[in-house]
Design an enzyme around this catalytic site. Sequence first.
Site, PDB file in Angstrom:
ATOM      1  N   LYS A 116     -15.814  -1.441   1.981  1.00 33.51           N
ATOM      2  CA  LYS A 116     -15.048  -1.952   0.843  1.00 33.51           C
ATOM      3  C   LYS A 116     -16.027  -2.532  -0.171  1.00 33.51           C
ATOM      4  O   LYS A 116     -16.743  -3.494   0.130  1.00 33.51           O
ATOM      5  CB  LYS A 116     -14.060  -3.034   1.291  1.00 33.51           C
ATOM      6  CG  LYS A 116     -12.927  -2.534   2.177  1.00 33.51           C
ATOM      7  CD  LYS A 116     -12.077  -3.698   2.673  1.00 33.51           C
ATOM      8  CE  LYS A 116     -10.871  -3.231   3.464  1.00 33.51           C
ATOM      9  NZ  LYS A 116     -10.124  -4.362   4.066  1.00 33.51           N
ATOM     10  N   GLU A 121       0.811  -1.216   0.000  1.00 36.35           N
ATOM     11  CA  GLU A 121       0.000   0.000   0.000  1.00 36.35           C
ATOM     12  C   GLU A 121       0.844   1.266   0.000  1.00 36.35           C
ATOM     13  O   GLU A 121       0.339   2.360   0.266  1.00 36.35           O
ATOM     14  CB  GLU A 121      -0.963  -0.027   1.189  1.00 36.35           C
ATOM     15  CG  GLU A 121      -1.932  -1.197   1.087  1.00 36.35           C
ATOM     16  CD  GLU A 121      -2.969  -1.224   2.187  1.00 36.35           C
ATOM     17  OE1 GLU A 121      -2.924  -0.360   3.077  1.00 36.35           O
ATOM     18  OE2 GLU A 121      -3.832  -2.115   2.152  1.00 36.35           O
TER      19      GLU A 121
END
Length: 426
Positions: free
Chosen positions: A337, A205
Amino acid sequence: MIEIIEVQAREILDSRGNPTVEVDVTLSGGATGRAAVPSGASTGTREALELRDTRKKRYLGKGVEKAVENVNTLIGPVLYGMPADEQFMVDSTMIGLDGTANKSKLGANAILGVSMAVARAAADAYELPLYRYLGGIHAKHLPMPMMNIVNGGAHAANSLDIQEFMIIPVGGKTIAECVRMGAEVFHTLKKLLKAKGFATAVGDEGGFAPDLESNEAAIGFIMEAIKKAGYRPGRDVGIALDAAASEFYEKGKYVLKGEGKKLSSKQMVDYYENLIDKYPILSIEDGLAEQDWDNWVMMTDRLGNTTQIVGDDVFVTNPAIFEKGIREGLANSILIKLNQIGTVSETLQAIDMAKQAGYTTVISHRSGETEDAFIADLAVGVNGGQIKTGSLSRSDRIAKYNQLIRIEEALGAGAVLSNDFTAVVR
């Protein structure tokens, strides 16, 4: 002029070099929409199923040819002629066609790719930016970013058990200023790590993945970076953690291998309480495992008055599971999400439930991302409050920040930066 006339899927690569699904949707009036589906590394056991081919000689078993085929031969023909601006109808049709509780027949990655692309195509047909199409005239709030600058757990090959150490630029007045503040702390942290002889390679990330002796050592480095960058910890920049505790939950204990500790649920909450007392930690995500449901109430009761307690794996963006959590008093925030539940409609339902229950929402990326910035528009469209989309490096992460900057510019004087946090000085 908004009927679906073509649905075309293909296999592309995500930010980890693994295959994922991309979908193009074309409408009768010529409008188009494209969407690429993200993929997670640490996943909740109750997430909608991502369909993989499992043929070991092709992409090491991670291909998505079957999901692509399902879009092109099964989903597309059923949707032809359907109005793209009827998102719930489109999504319900795909859910019915799949017929399983977790979208395992067609694949959540197949269904979500179509769902997102249909929303984009409808926005294009109305000549609206996606955030405006999703949120109407109320879409004006930019989300406060949570920036993952140190990676551990399943996102990095190091000794840190906590998966994400994030900064929250709570002192920022605009999204552009927040991004600048985050970038300055990120680059300052790089210099500090390098000076101490630690590697400055980045994880999935975009955050650094140093092999530090403890989770607290990572927080210490972040505190120093905040100060060296010219900011005040807590007042200008706060800290957030994503423990992803399901990943180190073994036989009823929390095993912090990097620190040589084996803790009970109560001791794990004691551990967080100690960190909160010492540092400006404003938010803790997945502090306990999804299997440790009953102790989530205890954690929320103990920490929730001063700290945002975010449920990710424990809720998996699933309205039915989330409803039970609300009823029983689990957490005070939900991570959103898209690919955990698998359609835009169900995602919007979970967000609406959170708002009605007084929970904050954090719109989130996955560790396997693409250049698709759908979640940036989603966060603004639903006045999501917060967004979690990685560090200040890697173009798959930066794409979302850049889109937020563009949206803020387009909104002009009407733009409002959300801030769910009270300044904390420790």
